[in-house]
Design a protein around this motif. Structure first.
Motif, short mmCIF file in Angstrom:
data_model
loop_
_atom_site.label_atom_id
_atom_site.label_comp_id
_atom_site.label_asym_id
_atom_site.label_seq_id
_atom_site.Cartn_x
_atom_site.Cartn_y
_atom_site.Cartn_z
N VAL A 45 -2.77 -7.48 -1.07
CA VAL A 45 -1.31 -8.43 0.11
C VAL A 45 -1.24 -6.90 1.67
O VAL A 45 -0.99 -7.72 2.88
N HIS A 46 -1.36 -5.76 1.56
CA HIS A 46 -1.31 -5.18 2.82
C HIS A 46 -2.58 -4.87 4.01
O HIS A 46 -2.62 -3.69 4.46
N SER A 47 -3.80 -5.52 3.36
CA SER A 47 -5.32 -5.04 3.93
C SER A 47 -4.87 -5.83 5.60
O SER A 47 -5.81 -4.93 6.14
N PHE A 78 14.03 -2.64 -12.20
CA PHE A 78 12.96 -1.47 -11.52
C PHE A 78 12.95 -1.32 -10.26
O PHE A 78 12.99 0.04 -9.67
N ARG A 79 12.99 -1.99 -9.22
CA ARG A 79 13.04 -1.58 -8.02
C ARG A 79 14.87 -1.23 -7.52
O ARG A 79 14.58 0.28 -6.51
N LYS A 80 15.63 -1.23 -7.86
CA LYS A 80 16.94 -0.25 -8.58
C LYS A 80 16.75 0.86 -8.18
O LYS A 80 17.01 1.97 -7.76
N SER A 111 6.90 -3.78 -9.37
CA SER A 111 6.05 -5.08 -9.17
C SER A 111 7.37 -6.29 -8.18
O SER A 111 8.69 -5.17 -8.59
N ASP A 112 7.03 -6.59 -6.88
CA ASP A 112 7.62 -7.30 -6.47
C ASP A 112 8.82 -8.65 -6.23
O ASP A 112 9.72 -9.23 -5.84
N SER A 113 7.82 -9.08 -7.91
CA SER A 113 7.90 -10.56 -8.29
C SER A 113 7.87 -10.95 -10.17
O SER A 113 6.86 -9.85 -10.65
MG MG Z 1 5.10 -3.91 -2.78
#
Ligand code: MG
Ligand code: ATP
Length: 131
Positions: A45-47, A78-80, A111-113
């Motif tokens: 996704v960051h390519s 988890f992101r927190k 993971s973001d979702s």
């Molecule tokens: Mg990320």
């Protein structure tokens, strides 16, 4: 995923302790090492980002610990727990504030979702047994 900088610094145990104390249950875990190519797939996704090549080199620079974690509201909680991408901006007491070395070598991935958690779980584990 515990990233290479944290593994190589010997912080995996301390990080896993924080994860469990925050109420996450480990349902799958594996120590492995990503090739540059696999790291590139994981962060595809960051390519287009300027940091992509460095990120792939860093992510394949040492072992990682991949885990599937279970909890209500797991992604947001988890992101927190891990804190901001750049440890300079991470809240006190977060994993990245405590263990990250830089915006790149930032100790841990989350993971973001829910959708990406499923995709990323399948990236590391096939047909894992839930105890
Ligand atoms: Mg990320
Ligand atoms: P992750 O996906 O690893 O949990 P994140 O969601 O907080 O991190 P992303 O924007 O998805 O952040 O970036 C993925 C990873 O790429 C970061 O965790 C970090 O290792 C690296 N990265 C992000 N931004 C930069 C940057 N500006 N310079 C160098 N590396 C970066």
């Amino acid at each position: 995923m515990i990233k290479p900088d944290a593994y190589l610094a010997g912080n995996s145990g301390a990080i896993i302790k924080m994860i469990e104390e925050a109420g996450f249950r480990i349902v799958a875990a594996k120590l492995t090492k990503l090739s540059g190519e696999r790291a590139g797939q994981f962060y595809a996704v960051h390519s287009a980002r300027p940091f992509y090549n460095d990120l792939c080199t860093y992510m394949s620079s040492g072992p990682i610990v991949a885990m599937i974690l279970e909890k209500d509201n797991a992604v947001a909680d988890f992101r927190k727990l891990i804190g901001a991408t750049n440890p300079a901006n991470a809240e006190p007491g977060t994993i990245r504030k405590l263990f990250a070395k830089s915006i790149e070598a930032n100790a841990i991935h989350g993971s973001d979702s829910d959708e990406n958690a499923t995709i990323e779980g399948a990236f590391f584990f096939s047909g894992f047994e839930q105890f």
